[in-house]
Write an enzyme that holds these catalytic residues in place. Structure first.
Site, mmCIF file in Angstrom:
data_model
loop_
_atom_site.group_PDB
_atom_site.id
_atom_site.type_symbol
_atom_site.label_atom_id
_atom_site.label_comp_id
_atom_site.label_asym_id
_atom_site.label_seq_id
_atom_site.Cartn_x
_atom_site.Cartn_y
_atom_site.Cartn_z
ATOM 1 C CG PHE A 1 -2.070 -0.973 1.097
ATOM 2 C CD1 PHE A 1 -3.122 -0.728 0.236
ATOM 3 C CD2 PHE A 1 -2.089 -2.133 1.848
ATOM 4 C CE1 PHE A 1 -4.172 -1.623 0.109
ATOM 5 C CE2 PHE A 1 -3.132 -3.034 1.739
ATOM 6 C CZ PHE A 1 -4.179 -2.782 0.870
ATOM 7 N N GLY A 2 1.848 1.349 0.884
ATOM 8 C CA GLY A 2 2.655 2.557 0.975
ATOM 9 C C GLY A 2 3.508 2.784 -0.249
ATOM 10 C CB VAL B 1 16.063 -5.173 -1.038
ATOM 11 C CG1 VAL B 1 17.094 -4.268 -0.372
ATOM 12 C CG2 VAL B 1 15.487 -4.491 -2.279
ATOM 13 C CD GLU C 1 -10.739 -9.366 9.694
ATOM 14 O OE1 GLU C 1 -11.069 -8.173 9.722
ATOM 15 O OE2 GLU C 1 -9.713 -9.780 9.104
ATOM 16 C CB ALA D 1 -4.542 -0.586 4.022
#
Length: 422
Positions: free
Chosen positions: A11-12, A76, A168, A313
């Site tokens: 998201f970011g 990375v 959930e 998010a």
């Protein structure tokens, strides 16, 4: 032309890339996977409601119209801050003028990493598919198991952690076994499955108001979930979970109790909190590095009342957008934006079909209305219009028909610990 390297397509990271469109910079987006994942809906993949293609989208497809963006699938392994290069697993070194670290989080077993093979978490598409395989295989094995004790073990599902993910998962597993698929079997009654939610604190959803936590506990129990509060897991092994001194035979254990940041802080040799998150100021710059930003689950940023910005998010997207504005301002020579201020949009958690809790400012909701608000909010955050339509339609079909369509068991990519233990 300045080169911006973004590590992480979540998201970011994706928000930063999106908001840098037209900034006159060259962008390289590096991710060890080839897709952007809508992580809040992973549990619906694991519980057979959605397929993986409905919660993950290829990064190259999403960015194919952006000639300023190069997508690189690589892992990375470090950052050379002196040479201003990112080091990836094939030995390449990618130079940068600005670096954005959006590397996310991973599971934390609080020093008991040996539990990982027996209690997988839910962070990736692979995790969700593996868990779905494990749940469905448990039912298939139980259907043909003549020994009553082994059958009961296969029909016991334990979820560790009473946050939103744990709630959930336990709720949807209970819905699946007790309401959805019991008619499909002949030798077992899946309604007798035992679903446990184990939480060390005194209540579930600790970040929510106490009355919503209590409603959640009751709603789970009405669904047939055994909510075990104030109980800590002491051991997990092949075919069991140990809570205190009590050993519970269990075919499927899911870990939803804790996360740790990526190793980004170690790459840079900077201060981190206990979860490994880089401690940042409100400029979102890594201390000592005027050209490196970090966002999302990678960082700890002060928020309010001694709390840090939550790892959700909306927060990651807001951070990604703020960093993009800062870089754009630097490139074009304009004043940088005001320090980052997180705008909390509310807390939401679903419990199961027609049950959820929502806290937005002073507004609190629970039950079926909260469930619809939760669904609409999550669809809104999906990436494109087509994805929203597909997910909304599948949810509606599941709601009206009571059928979970994504119930195919595959063996591709089976990992150690995937098979239920009995």
């Amino acid at each position: 032309m300045k080169h911006v390297v973004v590590v992480g397509g979540g998201f970011g990271g994706y928000q930063a890339v999106s908001d840098l469109k037209g900034a006159g910079v060259k962008i390289t987006l590096i991710d060890q996977r080839n897709h952007h994942l809508f992580q809040p809906l992973l549990y619906q993949v694991a519980s057979t409601i959605l397929s993986s293609a409905e919660v993950a989208w290829p990064l190259r497809l999403m960015l194919r119209g952006r000639e300023d963006v190069t997508v690189m699938m690589a892992k990375v392994e470090g950052v050379d801050t002196v040479a201003r290069e990112v080091m990836v697993d094939d030995g390449q070194r990618i130079g940068y003028d600005y670096l954005i670290l959006a590397t996310g989080a991973q599971h934390s077993y609080f020093g008991n990493d040996q539990w990982a093979q027996f209690a997988p978490g839910l962070k990736t598409v692979d995790d969700a598919i593996s868990l779905r395989r494990k749940i469905l295989t448990s039912l298939e094995l139980a259907e043909k198991e003549p020994d009553e004790a082994k059958r009961a073990q296969l029909l016991t599902f334990a979820v560790i952690g009473g946050g939103p993910t744990g709630v959930e998962l336990s709720g949807i597993i209970a819905d699946l076994t007790k309401r959805t698929i019991w008619r499909d079997f002949r030798n077992i009654d899946t309604r007798k499955a035992r679903v446990l939610l184990i939480e060390g604190a005194k209540r579930v959803l600790g970040a929510f108001p106490e009355d919503l936590s209590e409603y959640t506990r009751g709603a789970l129990q009405r669904r047939g979930v055994e909510v075990m509060l104030g109980r800590n897991v002491s051991d997990i092994g092949a075919g069991f979970v140990k809570v205190g001194d009590e050993e519970i035979p269990c075919g499927t254990v899911v870990w939803a109790a804790g996360v740790a940041a990526s190793p980004a802080a170690k790459w840079l040799g900077v201060e981190a909190d206990r979860a490994g998150r880089i401690k940042l100021g409100r400029d979102l710059l890594v201390p000592g590095h005027d050209d490196i930003f970090a966002v999302g689950d990678t960082v700890a940023v002060d928020w309010t009342d001694g709390k840090t910005v939550p790892g959700i998010a909306p927060a990651a997207k807001q951070m990604g957008s703020h960093v993009a504005k800062t870089i754009y301002a630097r490139v074009v020579g304009k004043p940088e934006p005001a320090p980052f201020t997180y705008r909390h949009q509310g807390d939401l958690a679903t419990i199961g079909r027609f049950a959820a809790v929502v806290k937005m400012g002073r507004v609190k909701m629970k039950g079926w209305l909260a469930w619809w608000v939760w669904g609409i909010a999550h669809i809104f955050f999906l990436i494109d219009t087509q994805s929203r339509i597909v997910v909304a339609w599948n949810w509606l079909w599941t709601l009206m028909s009571g059928r979970h369509a994504a119930r195919i068991i595959t063996k591709t990519g089976t990992r150690t610990g995937d098979e239920p233990r009995a």
